[in-house]
Each structure stands twice: as C-alpha cells, then as structure tokens.
Design a protein around this motif. Sequence first.
Motif, PDB file in Angstrom:
ATOM      1  N   GLU A  14       0.840  -1.213   0.000  1.00  0.00           N
ATOM      2  CA  GLU A  14       0.000   0.000   0.000  1.00  0.00           C
ATOM      3  C   GLU A  14       0.868   1.253   0.000  1.00  0.00           C
ATOM      4  OE1 GLU A  14      -2.563  -0.330   3.404  1.00  0.00           O
ATOM      5  OE2 GLU A  14      -3.601  -2.081   2.568  1.00  0.00           O
ATOM      6  N   GLY A  15       1.919   1.232   0.827  1.00  0.00           N
ATOM      7  CA  GLY A  15       2.828   2.372   0.894  1.00  0.00           C
ATOM      8  C   GLY A  15       3.474   2.653  -0.450  1.00  0.00           C
ATOM      9  N   GLN A  18       1.156   4.283  -3.080  1.00  0.00           N
ATOM     10  CA  GLN A  18       0.812   5.703  -2.941  1.00  0.00           C
ATOM     11  C   GLN A  18       2.043   6.602  -2.782  1.00  0.00           C
ATOM     12  OE1 GLN A  18      -1.624   5.593   0.604  1.00  0.00           O
ATOM     13  NE2 GLN A  18       0.110   6.042   1.925  1.00  0.00           N
ATOM     14  N   ALA A  19       3.225   6.001  -2.831  1.00  0.00           N
ATOM     15  CA  ALA A  19       4.463   6.762  -2.627  1.00  0.00           C
ATOM     16  C   ALA A  19       4.718   7.732  -3.774  1.00  0.00           C
ATOM     17  CB  ALA A  19       5.639   5.788  -2.489  1.00  0.00           C
ATOM     18  N   TYR A  25       8.641  14.944  -3.752  1.00  0.00           N
ATOM     19  CA  TYR A  25       8.752  15.288  -2.329  1.00  0.00           C
ATOM     20  C   TYR A  25       9.448  16.642  -2.167  1.00  0.00           C
ATOM     21  CZ  TYR A  25      10.257  15.279   2.512  1.00  0.00           C
ATOM     22  OH  TYR A  25      10.484  15.644   3.815  1.00  0.00           O
ATOM     23  N   LEU A  85      11.727   2.469   0.306  1.00  0.00           N
ATOM     24  CA  LEU A  85      10.550   3.231   0.707  1.00  0.00           C
ATOM     25  C   LEU A  85      10.903   3.987   1.982  1.00  0.00           C
ATOM     26  CD1 LEU A  85       7.526   3.858   0.249  1.00  0.00           C
ATOM     27  CD2 LEU A  85       6.987   1.851   1.640  1.00  0.00           C
ATOM     28  N   LEU A  87       9.965   6.687   4.983  1.00  0.00           N
ATOM     29  CA  LEU A  87       8.953   7.405   5.769  1.00  0.00           C
ATOM     30  C   LEU A  87       9.588   8.667   6.320  1.00  0.00           C
ATOM     31  CD1 LEU A  87       8.105   4.105   7.390  1.00  0.00           C
ATOM     32  CD2 LEU A  87       6.186   5.544   6.751  1.00  0.00           C
ATOM     33  N   LYS A 115      11.438   5.795  -3.188  1.00  0.00           N
ATOM     34  CA  LYS A 115      10.064   6.318  -3.045  1.00  0.00           C
ATOM     35  C   LYS A 115       9.866   6.900  -1.653  1.00  0.00           C
ATOM     36  CE  LYS A 115       8.324   4.450  -6.930  1.00  0.00           C
ATOM     37  NZ  LYS A 115       7.593   5.224  -7.921  1.00  0.00           N
ATOM     38  N   VAL A 117       7.027   8.285   1.404  1.00  0.00           N
ATOM     39  CA  VAL A 117       5.676   8.458   1.958  1.00  0.00           C
ATOM     40  C   VAL A 117       5.783   9.269   3.247  1.00  0.00           C
ATOM     41  CG1 VAL A 117       4.530   6.413   0.994  1.00  0.00           C
ATOM     42  CG2 VAL A 117       5.789   6.214   3.154  1.00  0.00           C
ATOM     43  N   ARG A 119       5.106   9.962   7.069  1.00  0.00           N
ATOM     44  CA  ARG A 119       4.927   9.100   8.241  1.00  0.00           C
ATOM     45  C   ARG A 119       3.518   9.176   8.816  1.00  0.00           C
ATOM     46  NH1 ARG A 119       7.422  10.765  13.975  1.00  0.00           N
ATOM     47  NH2 ARG A 119       5.726  12.268  13.707  1.00  0.00           N
ATOM     48  N   GLU A 121       0.745   9.904   7.690  1.00  0.00           N
ATOM     49  CA  GLU A 121      -0.342   9.343   6.874  1.00  0.00           C
ATOM     50  C   GLU A 121      -0.221   7.814   6.788  1.00  0.00           C
ATOM     51  OE1 GLU A 121      -0.230  11.265   3.055  1.00  0.00           O
ATOM     52  OE2 GLU A 121      -0.647  13.246   3.917  1.00  0.00           O
ATOM     53  N   ASN A 122       0.846   7.274   7.383  1.00  0.00           N
ATOM     54  CA  ASN A 122       1.123   5.834   7.280  1.00  0.00           C
ATOM     55  C   ASN A 122       1.613   5.273   8.612  1.00  0.00           C
ATOM     56  OD1 ASN A 122       1.059   5.145   4.134  1.00  0.00           O
ATOM     57  ND2 ASN A 122       1.952   7.187   4.383  1.00  0.00           N
TER      58      ASN A 122
END
Length: 204
Positions: A14-15, A18-19, A25, A85, A87, A115, A117, A119, A121-122
Amino acid sequence: METMEKTRTQLIAEGLSQAISYQDYRVLTETHALEGTNTGPEVTEALHNYTMLNHKRMKRLDKTLKLSDDVQQQIKDFKGDVSWLVLTESWCGDAAQTMPMMQKFADLNPNIKFKVVLRDENLDLMDQFLYNGGRSIPRLIAVNSNTNEVIADWGPRPSEATKMVNDYKEAHGKLTPEFKEDLQVWYNKDKGQGTAQDLLKLLK
C-alpha cells in the motif's frame, strides 16, 4: 507470525502504491516552505521553520554531494532489484541530510527505486519499523521490488551520528539544542559520506 508478516507485506505494498518520487517530495517541501506550512497533522511556526531550513538544505545537497569513483562503481555494479521506501515529514532534519544521498544512489542504478511516503499518513506502516520503540524518521525500508519482502531497514540517521546521539542521551538524558547544533556540524563535515557507507551495506 504469518498474519503479522502478511500485514507488513500488505502495508508495504500500500505504501509503495501511494508513494511519491524524491523530486515530487522536494516540490512538496518547497510548497510548504513558501506557504508557511508543513506536512503532518500539526502545523506550527517551529515545524514550518524546520521545513524551510530543510528545503534550503536539500537544494544545496542535491548540487554539492559527491561520491568517489569507487563508490559509484559499487552502486552501478548492484544487480538486485530493490525499492527504498522512506517514511519522513518535511520538518525532519535528519531526513533532509540523508535523502539527497539516497537519490544519488537511485540516479546511478535503475534497479534502485527510491520512493517517499509521509509518516503521519502511514502510522500502521511506521509502527512495523519503530526505532528503539519510537516513530523516529527518516526510516528507510529496503524491499525486493518483485515480492515486497523486506531485505533491510535503516534510519533514522547514519551509524556514526546514531552513536553520537545514543552516547549523549546516555550521559545527559535528552538532546539539548547545543547538541543538535553539534550534530549539524557533524553532518556538514561528513558531506553525506557516512550515509553513503551505510546505504552501500544495504546493497550487499
């Protein structure tokens, strides 16, 4: 245990889905810097000031970070297929010091996909990769790009800086503003090389 592993793999998938890219960024951080805001649910003047500082810092490091020919060759020789990935949040100083180097690695080898994401939000994903029981960032999760299996994780800062922080906390109980300034001095002198050495180990 199987359920836990499945959940973790699911959260990573999932991460990743949506990354955003490091470039996106950077745009996100710049937008917050210009608008007087920051990422995350809590928007404060202090967090915005850190965001602004980090935007300037990443802009500078993107241009100035260098890798030796030997290190560049090691990165290019990497034959795996990995996704990094990460965070983070816009106000995180350690992230601003280390993420530009992660991008340098990804630029040198298409088999390294970097990628990002947020933190906050995850948090379910973050809670799978706590550092000393805390939601410390940045947190890099290295996964096999084909299976989403976790290969390694890293963070929230280079090994040498982590030792400095741990030693200081042990002696003084908590980090002071003076120590945080000393840490920035260390980062400035290190020029990303400590991060590079740690990231190389993730490719082994």
